[in-house]
Enzyme design. Structure first.
Site: not given
Ligand code: FAD
Length: 385
Positions: A124, A131-132, A336-337, A363, A366-367
């Site tokens: 966790g 998130g990011s 599509q195919i 993990e 892409s950004e």
């Molecule tokens: C099915 C699933 C399983 C998961 N399992 C785990 C797990 O086991 N343990 C765990 O800890 N987490 C887990 N996650 C969490 C996952 O790692 C996060 O969802 C991910 O890191 C993105 O964080 P966020 O969802 O808060 O998106 P945000 O950080 O809010 O991002 C939203 C958007 O903003 C963009 N963004 C954010 N910051 C920037 C920046 N500086 N520059 C450009 N773009 C930016 C992002 O790329 C994205 O497009 C899981 C998520 C999912 C969906």
């Protein structure tokens, strides 16, 4: 440069493929709909040595390398990406953190049953406001005598409701920012620790994803994992391997979408011909196969660099970025195919699209991968995360 797999690796690939096709494939649609797979799947993966692929045999692991792990992930994901994702969180993240930062006692007590598949792990880091920007972690851990008291919650945690062992990041010194985040091992059943809401997801639905909640949860001081203040720093190293696993996860889905498309294009007749005879379809197949091959090379390169002890942060992120993005594109083309049949659940390609999207988010999005690659290449450490 040798691109061929060893005899052992080919055998591993065949064995895991046979297991996935006989034990997972008959159930994957049902598990996708139910959003669950039976716990005994973990036990079976454990019996095959796949719950601890890369950990040394002295800790109950199979003593294989990262390329072997990528092969396992690709083959499982080719059939059921949800099962593969659950294995990745258990292996690379939870067990990986204990192997990297744990002391001997912690490895024996926690890593060994995880590696044998007797216990299931989760990891966790993510929170609803972190998130990011995981450095914005708010879950706190305050020292109280021989214990740490944890308060807060974690979001989107793979295996959250089923794990026996959780590794969680919490702030131990707010003033130090990212260097004030530490990791803790929390056992299921510890008072004040519970799983929260189970997420209702677009894809990888067989994999459990839920909240973790900590309310005055008292964790023994001996469960601090690694050095105090090193939770975030260790996390970055753990994700280097984790991202190779997610690249292989994405690759497996793309491979499945390619195979399904080739079969369908050969079987489906329109205008008196198999649609595979139309150049428009041939070009799609050619592009898809090229993308899959390129993703595999990037994934195996990152794994090989890790296995030879070389720096691989950029290569792991490149592999994960490319493999996850092409996986979505390949799955879209597969629909599509298949025409209208790609849009309904009688064929698995719609699931491949839903499952593939997770690769571009989990993990590190892409950004974020692009930020990591640019930061390393331009040596901007400290300027961007
Ligand atoms: C099915 C699933 C399983 C998961 N399992 C785990 C797990 O086991 N343990 C765990 O800890 N987490 C887990 N996650 C969490 C996952 O790692 C996060 O969802 C991910 O890191 C993105 O964080 P966020 O969802 O808060 O998106 P945000 O950080 O809010 O991002 C939203 C958007 O903003 C963009 N963004 C954010 N910051 C920037 C920046 N500086 N520059 C450009 N773009 C930016 C992002 O790329 C994205 O497009 C899981 C998520 C999912 C969906």
């Amino acid at each position: 440069m040798d691109f061929s797999l060893s005899e052992e690796q080919r055998l591993l690939k065949t064995t895991v493929r046979q297991f996935a096709e006989s034990e997972l494939l008959p159930h994957s649609r049902e598990w996708d709909e139910k959003q669950d797979f039976p716990r005994e799947v973990f036990s079976k993966l454990g019996e095959m040595g796949l719950m601890g692929v890369v950990w040394p045999t002295e800790y109950g692991g199979s003593g294989m390398n990262t390329l072997d792990y990528a092969i396992v992930m690709e083959e499982l994901s080719r059939v059921d990406a949800g099962v593969a994702l659950s294995l990745a969180a258990h292996n690379s993240l939870c067990s990986g953190h204990i192997f990297l930062a744990g002391n001997e006692e912690q490895k024996k007590k926690y890593l060994t049953p995880l590696a044998k598949g007797e216990k299931v792990g989760c990891w966790g880091l993510t929170e609803n406001s972190a998130g990011s920007d995981a450095g914005g972690t708010r879950t706190s851990a305050v020292r109280d005598g021989s214990h740490w008291v944890l308060n807060g919650s974690k979001t989107f945690i793979t295996n959250g409701r089923i794990a026996d062992t959780a590794v969680v990041m919490a702030v131990t010194d707010k003033a130090k920012g990212k260097k004030g985040i530490s990791a803790f091992i929390v056992e299921r059943g510890t008072p004040g620790f519970r799983a929260g809401k189970k997420e209702d997801k677009l894809g990888v639905r067989s994999s459990d994803t839920s909240e973790l909640v900590f309310e005055d949860c008292r964790v023994p001081a001996g469960n601090l994992l690694g050095r105090e203040g090193y939770g975030f720093i260790d996390t970055l190293r753990i994700l280097d391997r984790g991202r190779i696993g997610i690249a292989a996860f994405s690759l497996g889905i793309a491979q499945a979408a390619l195979e399904a498309s080739m079969k369908y294009a050969t079987d489906r007749k329109q205008f008196g011909h198999a649609i595979a005879e139309f150049q428009a379809i041939q070009f799609k197949i050619a592009d898809m196969a090229t993308q899959v091959a390129a993703a595999r090379l990037l994934t195996w390169r990152a794994a090989s660099l890790r296995d030879s002890g070389q720096e691989h942060t950029v290569e792991s992120s490149m592999a994960k970025l490319f493999a996850s993005e092409i996986s979505v594109q390949v799955a879209l083309e597969a629909i599509q195919i298949h025409g209208g049949y790609g849009y309904v659940k009688d064929y698995p390609v719609e699931r491949y699209l839903r499952d593939s999207k997770l690769g571009t988010i989990g993990e590190g999005t892409s950004e974020v991968q692009r930020l990591v690659i640019a930061r390393e290449l331009l040596q901007l450490r400290g300027m961007v995360r």
